[in-house]
Enzyme design. Structure first.
Site, mmCIF file in Angstrom:
data_model
loop_
_atom_site.group_PDB
_atom_site.id
_atom_site.type_symbol
_atom_site.label_atom_id
_atom_site.label_comp_id
_atom_site.label_asym_id
_atom_site.label_seq_id
_atom_site.Cartn_x
_atom_site.Cartn_y
_atom_site.Cartn_z
ATOM 1 N N ARG A 49 72.160 -14.933 81.571
ATOM 2 C CA ARG A 49 71.224 -14.385 80.593
ATOM 3 C C ARG A 49 70.697 -13.039 81.079
ATOM 4 N NH1 ARG A 49 67.507 -19.701 79.975
ATOM 5 N NH2 ARG A 49 67.852 -19.626 82.225
ATOM 6 N N ASP A 51 68.437 -9.513 80.779
ATOM 7 C CA ASP A 51 67.098 -9.158 80.307
ATOM 8 C C ASP A 51 67.150 -8.073 79.240
ATOM 9 O OD1 ASP A 51 65.766 -10.940 81.989
ATOM 10 O OD2 ASP A 51 65.648 -9.479 83.620
ATOM 11 N N TYR A 109 77.707 -7.078 89.099
ATOM 12 C CA TYR A 109 76.779 -6.167 88.427
ATOM 13 C C TYR A 109 76.950 -4.762 88.978
ATOM 14 C CZ TYR A 109 73.925 -9.772 86.116
ATOM 15 O OH TYR A 109 73.488 -10.785 85.301
ATOM 16 N N ARG A 196 67.654 -5.822 90.225
ATOM 17 C CA ARG A 196 66.675 -4.751 90.043
ATOM 18 C C ARG A 196 65.666 -4.700 91.186
ATOM 19 N NH1 ARG A 196 64.674 -6.303 84.227
ATOM 20 N NH2 ARG A 196 63.116 -4.681 84.657
#
Length: 268
Positions: A49, A51, A109, A196
């Site tokens: 999921r 953001d 990522y 992040r």
């Protein structure tokens, strides 16, 4: 039957992947399109999921349906109904044993950071931004500290729902392309805001606020309050999800950065 699907999306105008009561999520748009094709209510399960503001070039999902449709209908039909910022790349019938989340063996990522005195205009929403010059060598040294299996509590959001904070980070490389600093991360799974938060801490090292050894101290402490603030979502991309070969997924191909960023160097 169960169908597996791969899609890409620009997350700029969505409230994230997960369905919301008020709508506006990627999941809401995908389920609405698939439900029209199937003429029944479709619920999808995703590999991860993302953001609000996070993008994906290779997101995986599965869903169950009673509808008998050719695979081309699921791909072309969905793309005709979806917003232009979401596209289905591939679909195939798959065993009922397959689960997009639990069968995944690795997630990948990229975080793209504009390291330039002026904020981005053309690439707004596609990159993060930091105005001070960053020293990549101490950042790379600090990054090595995070490789392997660790308790990543210091990089975990307070609202993270994962049962365990332990993850195995297999790759964390930092490269530079023009004014863009590229962070590439691979792990068996990621915690909420983990990428992040790692990027934010590496920037603290790169600007000289802390030495590279600080990263190891954070891992040992496990205290989120001692780490850097969560960095903005704009530059984050889910670029791959890996599965065992028996599921016969299409070969993963890393998209060229040029397909995401039309310009990587700007006058100073």
């Amino acid at each position: 039957m169960r169908i597996a699907m791969v899609l890409e999306y620009d997350g700029s105008n969505f409230c994230g992947w997960q369905s919301q009561r008020s709508g506006g999520s990627v999941q809401d748009a995908v389920e609405a399109a698939l439900s029209k094709i199937a003429c029944e209510n479709i619920r999808v399960v995703t590999a991860g999921r993302t953001d609000a503001g996070v993008h994906a070039s290779y997101q995986v999902l599965h869903f169950d349906t009673q509808a008998q449709r050719p695979m081309t209908a699921w791909v072309r039909g969905a793309n005709a109904l979806l917003p232009e910022s979401i596209a289905v790349l591939w679909a195939s019938q798959i065993s009922d044993e397959f689960h997009a989340r639990y069968c995944a063996t690795e997630r990948r990522y990229l975080y793209l950071l504009s390291n330039h005195p002026s904020r981005p205009g053309l690439n707004r929403g596609k990159v993060g931004w930091f105005h001070q010059t960053l020293d990549l060598e101490p950042m790379r040294t600090a990054a090595q500290t995070l490789l392997g299996e660790h308790d990543f509590s210091a990089f975990r959001a307070a609202e993270c729902q994962a049962k365990s904070p332990v993850r195995n980070l297999t790759k964390l490389e930092i490269t530079q392309l023009g004014d863009i600093i590229v962070f590439e991360l691979r792990a068996n799974a990621f915690l909420h805001h983990m990428v992040r938060n790692i990027v934010g801490c590496l920037i603290y090292v790169g600007k000289g606020k802390y030495p590279p050894e600080w990263m190891g101290t954070l891992v040992k402490s496990g205290k989120r309050s001692e780490a850097a603030p969560t960095f903005p979502a704009a530059g984050l991309y889910l670029t791959g999800v890996s599965y065992d070969a028996r599921w016969k997924f299409p070969p993963f191909v890393e998209p060229p950065l040029a397909s995401v960023l039309p310009r990587t160097s700007r006058p100073r």
